[in-house]
Design a protein around this motif. Structure first.
Motif, short mmCIF file in Angstrom:
data_model
loop_
_atom_site.label_atom_id
_atom_site.label_comp_id
_atom_site.label_asym_id
_atom_site.label_seq_id
_atom_site.Cartn_x
_atom_site.Cartn_y
_atom_site.Cartn_z
N GLU A 48 0.83 -1.20 0.00
CA GLU A 48 0.00 0.00 0.00
C GLU A 48 0.87 1.25 0.00
OE1 GLU A 48 -3.88 1.98 2.17
OE2 GLU A 48 -3.14 0.03 2.81
N LEU A 49 0.47 2.22 -0.83
CA LEU A 49 1.16 3.50 -0.92
C LEU A 49 0.21 4.60 -0.47
CD1 LEU A 49 3.53 5.33 -1.97
CD2 LEU A 49 2.36 5.31 -4.20
N ILE A 50 0.71 5.50 0.37
CA ILE A 50 -0.04 6.69 0.73
C ILE A 50 0.87 7.91 0.53
CG2 ILE A 50 0.55 6.46 3.19
CD1 ILE A 50 -2.19 7.71 3.83
N ILE A 51 0.31 8.99 -0.01
CA ILE A 51 1.10 10.18 -0.31
C ILE A 51 0.72 11.31 0.64
CG2 ILE A 51 1.58 11.97 -2.04
CD1 ILE A 51 1.15 9.88 -4.21
N GLU A 113 -1.22 7.78 11.56
CA GLU A 113 -1.28 6.73 12.57
C GLU A 113 -2.70 6.20 12.72
OE1 GLU A 113 0.51 8.52 15.96
OE2 GLU A 113 2.56 8.10 15.29
N ASP A 114 -3.68 7.09 12.61
CA ASP A 114 -5.08 6.65 12.69
C ASP A 114 -5.44 5.80 11.47
OD1 ASP A 114 -7.78 6.84 13.96
OD2 ASP A 114 -8.28 7.81 12.07
N TYR A 115 -5.00 6.25 10.28
CA TYR A 115 -5.28 5.53 9.04
C TYR A 115 -4.61 4.15 9.02
CZ TYR A 115 -5.43 4.52 4.02
OH TYR A 115 -5.63 3.94 2.79
N LEU A 116 -3.46 4.06 9.67
CA LEU A 116 -2.65 2.84 9.60
C LEU A 116 -3.07 1.76 10.58
CD1 LEU A 116 0.82 4.55 9.20
CD2 LEU A 116 -0.38 3.22 7.47
N LYS A 119 -3.19 -1.90 9.60
CA LYS A 119 -2.48 -2.08 8.34
C LYS A 119 -1.01 -2.41 8.60
CE LYS A 119 -5.39 1.26 5.86
NZ LYS A 119 -6.00 0.33 4.89
N GLU A 120 -0.41 -3.09 7.64
CA GLU A 120 1.00 -3.42 7.73
C GLU A 120 1.69 -3.12 6.41
OE1 GLU A 120 1.35 -7.51 8.77
OE2 GLU A 120 0.53 -7.23 10.80
N LYS A 121 2.98 -2.87 6.49
CA LYS A 121 3.82 -2.70 5.30
C LYS A 121 3.29 -1.61 4.37
CE LYS A 121 5.29 -7.54 5.43
NZ LYS A 121 5.41 -8.82 4.69
N VAL A 122 3.24 -0.40 4.89
CA VAL A 122 2.76 0.73 4.12
C VAL A 122 3.93 1.64 3.75
CG1 VAL A 122 1.27 2.78 4.15
CG2 VAL A 122 0.51 0.67 5.27
N ILE A 123 3.94 2.07 2.48
CA ILE A 123 4.94 3.04 2.01
C ILE A 123 4.31 4.42 2.08
CG2 ILE A 123 6.39 3.77 0.09
CD1 ILE A 123 6.22 0.88 -0.98
N GLN A 150 11.57 12.79 12.99
CA GLN A 150 12.28 11.58 13.42
C GLN A 150 11.35 10.48 13.92
OE1 GLN A 150 16.33 13.77 15.09
NE2 GLN A 150 14.93 12.86 16.53
N ARG A 151 10.09 10.82 14.20
CA ARG A 151 9.18 9.85 14.80
C ARG A 151 9.00 8.59 13.96
NH1 ARG A 151 3.61 12.60 16.27
NH2 ARG A 151 3.09 10.39 16.37
N SER A 152 9.08 8.73 12.64
CA SER A 152 8.84 7.58 11.78
C SER A 152 10.02 6.62 11.71
CB SER A 152 8.50 8.05 10.37
OG SER A 152 9.58 8.76 9.80
N LEU A 153 11.19 7.07 12.16
CA LEU A 153 12.38 6.21 12.10
C LEU A 153 12.19 5.02 13.05
CD1 LEU A 153 15.25 5.94 10.93
CD2 LEU A 153 16.08 7.21 12.90
N GLY A 154 12.25 3.82 12.48
CA GLY A 154 12.06 2.62 13.27
C GLY A 154 10.62 2.17 13.41
N HIS A 155 9.68 2.86 12.75
CA HIS A 155 8.27 2.47 12.82
C HIS A 155 8.10 1.09 12.20
CE1 HIS A 155 3.94 2.48 12.44
NE2 HIS A 155 3.85 3.67 13.00
N GLU A 156 7.48 0.17 12.94
CA GLU A 156 7.46 -1.23 12.51
C GLU A 156 6.59 -1.50 11.29
OE1 GLU A 156 4.04 -2.60 15.76
OE2 GLU A 156 6.09 -3.36 15.91
#
Length: 233
Positions: A48-51, A113-116, A119-123, A150-156
């Motif tokens: 899944e891709l979100i822009i 974060e609410d949208y996700l 969900k897993e493995k989102v670009i 920086q919050r997204s760094l390491g997001h699983e």
């Protein structure tokens, strides 16, 4: 399309939790090509891709692609709009840029974060981040947004990719690029050349590909666009 396969292989090598910076210049169509490439890649790989579209940057890319007679690329791609007025893609949330600058970034991460949830493995592709940074006038705001970024760094569950126009960042009093490159796990620079797009890998955690160069010819790019166009009809 061997060179395109090399780019797909590079994308395959990226892991969830990474932050990627793709550096481009206004004088080239690097942003357009890479955004189309990523849209194609996400479909082929079932990801899944979100822009995140900041200040109508996606509209500009979409209009440039129309010049190539290639329309409606992003019709079914979820989009979070930060500022701007022109909708492109499937807009799921609009965020005003009125008020404190740090709130823009906090709001779009809250939306993501609410949208996700579930969900897993989102670009996540972020377009126009450098133009948001151009609105800043002091170091306090600057580093608040850097910390929030920086919050997204390491997001699983996320792979976050920033397409950054270095023609913009180099002219800013507070150039955000060094800080963003520090945060990033992978940095790639797109360089225009007559008949060829050159992608230089400047930073990566993967052994053996640092400083590697991938060249994609104009006929290859057009062949990819044609394939995509057929896929959307």
């Amino acid at each position: 399309m061997e060179s395109t396969n090399e780019l797909f292989n590079l994308l395959d090598s990226l892991s969830l939790g990474e932050v990627v910076v793709m550096k481009v210049e206004s004088s080239s169509y690097g942003s357009e090509f890479f955004t189309v490439l990523l849209e194609r890649y996400s479909k082929l790989r079932g990801k899944e891709l979100i822009i995140v579209d900041i200040l109508d940057t996606l509209h500009v890319l979409s209009e440039h692609l129309k010049i190539l007679r290639f329309r409606n690329v992003f019709n079914d791609v979820p989009v979070v709009k930060v500022g701007g007025t022109i909708n492109v893609g499937k807009v799921i949330k609009r965020i005003s840029i009125a008020g404190e600058h740090i709130l823009y970034v906090k709001r779009y991460w809250e939306v993501l974060e609410d949208y996700l949830k579930g969900k897993e493995k989102v670009i996540v592709l972020v377009l126009g981040w450098e133009r948001l940074m151009a609105l800043l006038s002091n170091y306090n705001d600057f580093y608040q947004i850097i910390v929030e970024t920086q919050r997204s760094l390491g997001h699983e569950n996320l792979l976050v990719i920033y397409v950054i126009d270095i023609s913009v960042t180099k002219g800013l009093p507070l150039n955000p690029l060094p800080e963003l490159e520090r945060i990033a796990t992978t940095v790639v620079k797109a360089e225009p050349k007559e008949g060829v797009g050159i992608f230089r890998i400047e930073k990566t955690p993967k052994v053996g590909i640092i400083k590697r160069t991938i060249e994609v010819t104009t006929p290859t790019i057009m062949s990819l666009l044609l394939t995509l166009k057929q896929g959307h009809t």
